[in-house]
Design a protein around this motif. Sequence first.
Motif, PDB file in Angstrom:
ATOM      1  N   LYS A 204       1.279  21.772  -1.271  1.00  0.00           N
ATOM      2  CA  LYS A 204       1.267  22.962  -0.742  1.00  0.00           C
ATOM      3  C   LYS A 204       0.086  23.720  -1.038  1.00  0.00           C
ATOM      4  O   LYS A 204      -0.332  23.735  -2.306  1.00  0.00           O
ATOM      5  N   ASN A 206      -2.392  26.678  -1.544  1.00  0.00           N
ATOM      6  CA  ASN A 206      -2.499  28.034  -2.300  1.00  0.00           C
ATOM      7  C   ASN A 206      -3.956  28.674  -1.629  1.00  0.00           C
ATOM      8  O   ASN A 206      -5.047  28.323  -1.706  1.00  0.00           O
ATOM      9  N   ASN A 208      -5.002  31.470  -2.125  1.00  0.00           N
ATOM     10  CA  ASN A 208      -5.669  32.243  -2.927  1.00  0.00           C
ATOM     11  C   ASN A 208      -6.824  31.431  -3.512  1.00  0.00           C
ATOM     12  O   ASN A 208      -7.597  31.947  -4.495  1.00  0.00           O
ATOM     13  N   GLU A 209      -6.794  30.024  -3.247  1.00  0.00           N
ATOM     14  CA  GLU A 209      -7.908  29.248  -3.917  1.00  0.00           C
ATOM     15  C   GLU A 209      -9.027  29.346  -3.312  1.00  0.00           C
ATOM     16  O   GLU A 209      -9.235  29.459  -1.876  1.00  0.00           O
TER      17      GLU A 209
END
Length: 284
Positions: A204, A206, A208-209
């Motif tokens: 999955k 992310n 925000n990375e």
Amino acid sequence: MEKRIKMPLHTTFVGNESPFLDVIRRHSDLNVTVCTRITGKARKFFGSAFDYARKHAIEILDPKEFMARHRPTDLIIVAGYPKLIPRRIIELPSIGIINIHMSLLPAYRGRHPLNWAIINGEKYAGVTIHHISEKFDEGNIICQDRISIKRYDTIADVYAKAVRKGNSLLGKTFRMIGSRQFKGIKQDRRYASYFPPRTPKDGKINWNEPADKIRNLVRALVDPYPGAFFYYRGKKKIVDEVDILPHIQRCDTKIGKPFLLNGCYTIKTCDGFIKLVKLRNSTM
């Protein structure tokens, strides 16, 4: 002092994949393959030891059957077997039991080392042939060599390099049997690292990375692996290729929310923007 080895060697292979079996047969009498049948895309990508053994009239044993009803042999070669080998099997062969591990041990012990290396942004991976002990990937190193991971390499590219390198090292290992070099050298624990098995849910994304970290995840999980994914309008989207875009002015865009830019879906990350180049078996 070198030990004289009676030829041909009687060899047992343990593993479900077939890329090393030609080399094993070239250098020894491969008379038992311990494996289970694999199907689907994995069969085409990795090759099937079961199919190979059936084609070449090699005896096939289920792993549980082999562990319970083992037999004398000269050499056991393991590749991709996910369980610890018990002591009674380790002590069985007259020459030894060795493993083909796709990392530069002692770094990246554990499962899926090539995937982890790409995810972690490594520029190099490697292949190690080592003796098997009662702990995962800790036996003496017989030989090893590195392979490059280019910026746009996917797991398919890196796996192909590792197979070529592994076959070369395997041939070298056969030539070392009976010599002092075959005993190998002890691994240096100071440089050891361990990575656990990956599961489909680990893919999955992310958003925000950093964009580069997301791109590494995507290229590490392309077909036939489960893939890097996210959810959009309640549907799972598996991503097989992305591009990192130079800075664009979209200050009003939320991180992780797809938007159209020049006809392509684009998503903001914590430090930039990613263009979705290829989705697996779906559209947005």
